[in-house]
Design a protein around this motif. Structure first.
Motif, PDB file in Angstrom:
ATOM      1  N   ILE A 272     -61.159 -14.162   6.806  1.00  0.00           N
ATOM      2  CA  ILE A 272     -60.910 -12.712   6.893  1.00  0.00           C
ATOM      3  C   ILE A 272     -61.261 -12.206   8.284  1.00  0.00           C
ATOM      4  O   ILE A 272     -62.366 -12.382   8.770  1.00  0.00           O
ATOM      5  N   ILE A 273     -60.264 -11.587   8.897  1.00  0.00           N
ATOM      6  CA  ILE A 273     -60.480 -10.945  10.196  1.00  0.00           C
ATOM      7  C   ILE A 273     -60.572  -9.449   9.898  1.00  0.00           C
ATOM      8  O   ILE A 273     -59.634  -8.874   9.334  1.00  0.00           O
ATOM      9  N   VAL A 285     -63.496   0.216   5.308  1.00  0.00           N
ATOM     10  CA  VAL A 285     -63.310  -1.193   5.674  1.00  0.00           C
ATOM     11  C   VAL A 285     -64.459  -2.061   5.149  1.00  0.00           C
ATOM     12  O   VAL A 285     -64.232  -3.123   4.552  1.00  0.00           O
ATOM     13  N   ILE A 286     -65.680  -1.606   5.369  1.00  0.00           N
ATOM     14  CA  ILE A 286     -66.840  -2.451   5.024  1.00  0.00           C
ATOM     15  C   ILE A 286     -66.855  -2.751   3.521  1.00  0.00           C
ATOM     16  O   ILE A 286     -66.982  -3.908   3.099  1.00  0.00           O
ATOM     17  N   LYS A 287     -66.683  -1.718   2.706  1.00  0.00           N
ATOM     18  CA  LYS A 287     -66.709  -1.917   1.248  1.00  0.00           C
ATOM     19  C   LYS A 287     -65.536  -2.799   0.804  1.00  0.00           C
ATOM     20  O   LYS A 287     -65.672  -3.696  -0.028  1.00  0.00           O
ATOM     21  N   THR A 288     -64.379  -2.559   1.400  1.00  0.00           N
ATOM     22  CA  THR A 288     -63.185  -3.331   1.030  1.00  0.00           C
ATOM     23  C   THR A 288     -63.380  -4.825   1.328  1.00  0.00           C
ATOM     24  O   THR A 288     -63.072  -5.684   0.494  1.00  0.00           O
ATOM     25  N   VAL A 289     -63.917  -5.125   2.511  1.00  0.00           N
ATOM     26  CA  VAL A 289     -64.117  -6.533   2.888  1.00  0.00           C
ATOM     27  C   VAL A 289     -65.138  -7.180   1.967  1.00  0.00           C
ATOM     28  O   VAL A 289     -64.965  -8.332   1.533  1.00  0.00           O
ATOM     29  N   GLU A 290     -66.183  -6.430   1.651  1.00  0.00           N
ATOM     30  CA  GLU A 290     -67.216  -6.957   0.753  1.00  0.00           C
ATOM     31  C   GLU A 290     -66.591  -7.338  -0.604  1.00  0.00           C
ATOM     32  O   GLU A 290     -66.836  -8.427  -1.131  1.00  0.00           O
ATOM     33  N   ILE A 291     -65.751  -6.476  -1.134  1.00  0.00           N
ATOM     34  CA  ILE A 291     -65.117  -6.755  -2.435  1.00  0.00           C
ATOM     35  C   ILE A 291     -64.130  -7.921  -2.304  1.00  0.00           C
ATOM     36  O   ILE A 291     -64.106  -8.839  -3.123  1.00  0.00           O
TER      37      ILE A 291
END
Ligand code: SF4
Length: 380
Positions: A272-273, A285-291
């Motif tokens: 994931i970039i 962005v941060i929450k989305t990447v975490e999920i």
């Protein structure tokens, strides 16, 4: 197809080493750099140890080491080995008999510590057991447990002392016509470990097991390992790695893979970039990447996904990834497939949608190249 001829700054020229087998996993030569971890359960708790080995294997571990501090633990290996899907290395300290028992119990490899295994006669007995049972051996030098005579000679643990310890034991194995061995020279000090490994790489063609020992907790240990192992791997040194963290073995495996992935040496799962996000972001962005990291853990096919908050960098990053999402405005963003703008998607549905797109792409890549999950080193 490798594009390294047009991107020469990505080339890593791997040191030429002999290849040995740890069970069914080749180590050294042109084999992919393998990722190892070690269990921290009581080995006598067979059920818990099997579960931990399997969790590590599921996370991508190629080889798992298990501590064998007493006879009950070597007995437990008999039950553990047949129930797990990866080769087991028996970690032996002080008692050479545990090495012999572990070989009899089905270990694929015996890790012996030159600093505490005892005299040459004992090592010869361990070699004989390894030969009889088809085990390989790792000579595991550790700066914290060097032989007394070397500490007296050098005054303190240092790269020269570590390498001398390793080469002395290589000689014992070779004098006994035993060549299925690899070697490590670990220290918790990054400088010492890196210097020792560089000397070792010059002095032997044996496969090298890399590690920064007792590196620390998840964050600090990851950084220390990435610097130490990363530099050595970048120089082409290292055939198998273990990241030592005061954390779950699964975390060690993940970090090991991330180090190899960062250097293009191995590929597994979704890379994931993502951007750090700022006031321009069109979604969280941060929450989305975490999920997404959690929801995409099951994908083993190497592929890339860009999750970028806005159009400043989104389209550019999406150009180079299999699937991309770039935040736009008014509650929606743009989905990119194979580097091309594809369709709009609302922010509230984007996570499920991206998971579907990634799964679709993984299936497509696997169908085109069924052995893709068996990742190969990028640099030969
Ligand atoms: S890509 Fe956009 S949202 Fe992400 S950090 Fe850069 S400017 Fe901010």
């Amino acid at each position: 197809m490798s594009l390294n001829h047009v991107r020469p700054w990505r080339n890593i020229y791997r040191r030429t080493s002999r290849q040995i087998m740890v069970g069914n996993v080749p180590v050294g030569g042109d084999a992919p750099i393998s990722v190892q971890t070690m269990t921290n359960t009581l080995t006598t708790d067979v059920k818990a140890t099997i579960a931990q080995v399997q969790a590590a294997a599921e996370a991508g571990a190629d080889i798992v080491r298990v501590s064998v501090p007493d006879e009950a633990s070597s007995k437990a290996l008999r039950q553990i080995v047949p129930e797990v899907s990866v080769p087991i290395v028996a970690d032996i300290h002080f008692h050479y008999r545990r090495g012999i028992e572990a070989a009899e119990a089905g270990a694929a490899c015996l890790r012996i510590n030159p600093g505490n295994i005892g005299d040459e006669k004992r090592v010869r007995e361990v070699i004989a057991a390894a030969r009889d049972h088809g085990c390989s051996i790792r000579i595991g030098v550790n700066a914290g447990s060097l032989e007394k005579h070397l500490l007296e000679k050098y005054g303190e643990p240092c790269p020269d002392a570590m390498v001398e310890s390793g080469l002395d034991h290589i000689r014992i194995l070779q004098d006994n016509d035993f060549h299925e061995f690899k070697i490590s020279c670990k220290a918790s000090d990054v400088f010492m470990a890196a210097a020792a490994y560089q000397q070792l790489a010059e002095a032997t063609d044996a496969p090298i097991h890399l590690g920064i020992t007792e590196a620390g907790g998840l964050v600090s240990g990851t950084i220390k390992s990435a610097i130490g192992l990363g530099n050595l791997l970048w120089m082409g040194i290292g055939d198998t790695i273990r990241v030592s963290l005061s954390a779950d073995p699964v975390e060690e495996v993940k970090v090991g893979y991330e180090i190899l992935k960062s250097l293009g040496l191995r590929h597994r799962g979704v890379n994931i970039i993502s951007c750090p996000s700022c006031a321009r972001q069109g979604f969280d962005v941060i929450k989305t990447v975490e999920i997404l990291e959690k929801r995409l853990e099951h994908i083993k096919t190497p592929m890339s996904l860009s999750i970028i908050g806005c159009v400043v960098n989104g389209p550019g990053e999406a150009l180079m990834t299999d699937v991309g999402f770039t935040g736009g405005g008014a509650g929606s963003g743009m989905v990119y497939l194979a580097g091309r703008q594809s369709h709009k998607m609302s922010n509230d549905r984007m996570i499920d949608h991206i998971v579907e797109e990634v799964e679709k792409k993984a299936a497509e890549l696997e169908a085109a190249e069924p052995d893709l999950q068996v990742s190969k080193p990028a640099a030969e």
